[in-house]
Design a protein around this motif. Structure first.
Motif, PDB file in Angstrom:
ATOM      1  N   MET A  71       0.827  -1.202   0.000  1.00  0.00           N
ATOM      2  CA  MET A  71       0.000   0.000   0.000  1.00  0.00           C
ATOM      3  C   MET A  71       0.867   1.260   0.000  1.00  0.00           C
ATOM      4  N   ARG A  72       2.004   1.208   0.664  1.00  0.00           N
ATOM      5  CA  ARG A  72       2.926   2.361   0.636  1.00  0.00           C
ATOM      6  C   ARG A  72       3.472   2.576  -0.772  1.00  0.00           C
ATOM      7  N   ILE A  73       3.778   1.497  -1.468  1.00  0.00           N
ATOM      8  CA  ILE A  73       4.248   1.609  -2.847  1.00  0.00           C
ATOM      9  C   ILE A  73       3.165   2.244  -3.713  1.00  0.00           C
ATOM     10  N   LEU A  74       1.938   1.778  -3.549  1.00  0.00           N
ATOM     11  CA  LEU A  74       0.835   2.308  -4.346  1.00  0.00           C
ATOM     12  C   LEU A  74       0.630   3.801  -4.083  1.00  0.00           C
ATOM     13  N   GLN A  75       0.681   4.206  -2.804  1.00  0.00           N
ATOM     14  CA  GLN A  75       0.523   5.609  -2.461  1.00  0.00           C
ATOM     15  C   GLN A  75       1.676   6.447  -3.024  1.00  0.00           C
ATOM     16  N   THR A  76       2.887   5.887  -2.991  1.00  0.00           N
ATOM     17  CA  THR A  76       4.044   6.614  -3.512  1.00  0.00           C
ATOM     18  C   THR A  76       3.906   6.852  -5.010  1.00  0.00           C
ATOM     19  N   ILE A  77       3.442   5.852  -5.735  1.00  0.00           N
ATOM     20  CA  ILE A  77       3.234   6.004  -7.176  1.00  0.00           C
ATOM     21  C   ILE A  77       2.249   7.148  -7.439  1.00  0.00           C
ATOM     22  N   THR A 116      -0.086  -8.319 -14.679  1.00  0.00           N
ATOM     23  CA  THR A 116       1.237  -7.984 -14.194  1.00  0.00           C
ATOM     24  C   THR A 116       1.072  -7.051 -13.008  1.00  0.00           C
ATOM     25  N   PRO A 117       1.572  -7.382 -11.805  1.00  0.00           N
ATOM     26  CA  PRO A 117       1.222  -6.633 -10.604  1.00  0.00           C
ATOM     27  C   PRO A 117       1.908  -5.291 -10.440  1.00  0.00           C
ATOM     28  N   TRP A 118       3.227  -5.205 -10.628  1.00  0.00           N
ATOM     29  CA  TRP A 118       3.931  -3.959 -10.335  1.00  0.00           C
ATOM     30  C   TRP A 118       4.198  -3.231 -11.631  1.00  0.00           C
ATOM     31  N   SER A 119       3.410  -2.176 -11.864  1.00  0.00           N
ATOM     32  CA  SER A 119       3.419  -1.543 -13.182  1.00  0.00           C
ATOM     33  C   SER A 119       4.416  -0.403 -13.306  1.00  0.00           C
ATOM     34  N   THR A 120       4.955   0.094 -12.202  1.00  0.00           N
ATOM     35  CA  THR A 120       5.850   1.244 -12.294  1.00  0.00           C
ATOM     36  C   THR A 120       7.077   1.016 -11.429  1.00  0.00           C
ATOM     37  N   PRO A 121       8.046   0.246 -11.904  1.00  0.00           N
ATOM     38  CA  PRO A 121       9.133  -0.167 -11.036  1.00  0.00           C
ATOM     39  C   PRO A 121      10.110   0.919 -10.638  1.00  0.00           C
ATOM     40  N   LEU A 122      10.121   2.076 -11.265  1.00  0.00           N
ATOM     41  CA  LEU A 122      11.159   3.043 -10.903  1.00  0.00           C
ATOM     42  C   LEU A 122      10.645   4.414 -10.555  1.00  0.00           C
ATOM     43  N   PHE A 140      -3.999   9.997 -22.428  1.00  0.00           N
ATOM     44  CA  PHE A 140      -2.911   9.023 -22.448  1.00  0.00           C
ATOM     45  C   PHE A 140      -3.142   7.991 -21.348  1.00  0.00           C
ATOM     46  N   PRO A 141      -3.272   6.723 -21.695  1.00  0.00           N
ATOM     47  CA  PRO A 141      -3.561   5.676 -20.696  1.00  0.00           C
ATOM     48  C   PRO A 141      -2.301   5.272 -19.939  1.00  0.00           C
ATOM     49  N   PHE A 142      -1.838   6.134 -19.052  1.00  0.00           N
ATOM     50  CA  PHE A 142      -0.517   5.981 -18.447  1.00  0.00           C
ATOM     51  C   PHE A 142      -0.335   4.618 -17.778  1.00  0.00           C
ATOM     52  N   CYS A 143      -1.221   4.264 -16.858  1.00  0.00           N
ATOM     53  CA  CYS A 143      -0.990   3.048 -16.086  1.00  0.00           C
ATOM     54  C   CYS A 143      -1.232   1.783 -16.891  1.00  0.00           C
ATOM     55  N   ILE A 144      -2.170   1.822 -17.820  1.00  0.00           N
ATOM     56  CA  ILE A 144      -2.354   0.655 -18.691  1.00  0.00           C
ATOM     57  C   ILE A 144      -1.092   0.428 -19.510  1.00  0.00           C
ATOM     58  N   MET A 145      -0.524   1.497 -20.052  1.00  0.00           N
ATOM     59  CA  MET A 145       0.719   1.376 -20.815  1.00  0.00           C
ATOM     60  C   MET A 145       1.862   0.926 -19.908  1.00  0.00           C
TER      61      MET A 145
END
Length: 229
Positions: A71-77, A116-122, A140-145
């Motif tokens: 949840m912290r990762i999700l909030q950080t994104i 695919t679970p983690w969509s934004t690794p960096l 622009f479909p940012f998270c889908i892309m």
């Protein structure tokens, strides 16, 4: 959460079930082995295989609402992309700001993206003085892309297309992160230059997958040039 802390979490937790799902390339024999030796990509060095296995196991780790680090990762994104100083509810229409589809959840609609679970690794690793995109205004479909690009990069690693670069840099996850950013950069440049819409996403992703697997070093050099400017 910082990128380093998030990575340390996955290094320390038990991922045996996820590691069991990891699919590595089958060893070639006979003529296939000879052809690979002559013209195929090099094998990943033995000292990097543990990091490769960790990356592939992380890709099998589903988002868990009960796991505080997730949840912290999700909030950080969310906060990194929107530059918000506040957190946000787990579900709601605010996730559409990042390019998710569907008003009552943070997930895209079923069937729109691979699992695919983690969509934004960096995203928490790189400094971002302003939002990278404004998905609502540019359509622009940012998270889908992002999820699709993660899938492409992970598949390239699984097929040993990145072994040469990983061997050169003596790391795996760092190469994955940079290639993710490089692939996303190319996609966004093409999207803007050619005034594309979501209807063109499929063809763009196919071209991007080919570039990622066939010319990863070229993509990485483009990223380096962009960052240096």
């Amino acid at each position: 959460i910082s990128f380093t802390e998030a990575l340390q979490h996955f290094q320390s937790v038990e991922l045996s079930e996820n590691r069991g799902k990891v699919r590595l390339p089958a060893r070639r024999r006979g003529l296939a082995a000879l052809l690979r030796c002559l013209w195929g990509p090099p094998r990943l060095r033995p000292q990097l295989r543990g990091e490769q296995e960790l990356a592939l196991a992380m890709a099998q780790c589903a988002l868990d609402d009960s796991e505080r680090v997730h949840m912290r990762i999700l909030q950080t994104i969310y906060r990194q992309l929107t530059r918000s100083r506040l957190g946000c509810p787990r579900y709601g229409a605010h996730w559409e700001e990042l390019g998710f589809q569907g008003r009552e959840r943070s997930h895209p609609l079923p069937g729109e993206i691979p699992k695919t679970p983690w969509s934004t690794p960096l995203l928490s690793q790189l400094p971002q003085p302003r939002p990278v995109l404004q998905p609502r205004s540019t359509n622009f479909p940012f998270c889908i892309m992002s999820v699709n690009i993660t899938r492409i990069v992970i598949q390239a690693l699984r097929e040993e297309r990145l072994s040469r670069e990983c061997n050169r840099r003596q790391q795996v996850i760092g190469v994955l992160n940079d290639l993710y950013a490089a692939a996303f950069l190319r996609l966004f440049h093409l999207w803007k230059q050619q005034h594309r819409t979501i209807a063109d996403a499929g063809s763009f992703l196919k071209e991007l997958e080919l570039s990622t697997k066939k010319k990863p070093r070229q993509l990485l050099k483009s990223l380096e040039a962009y960052v240096s400017r």
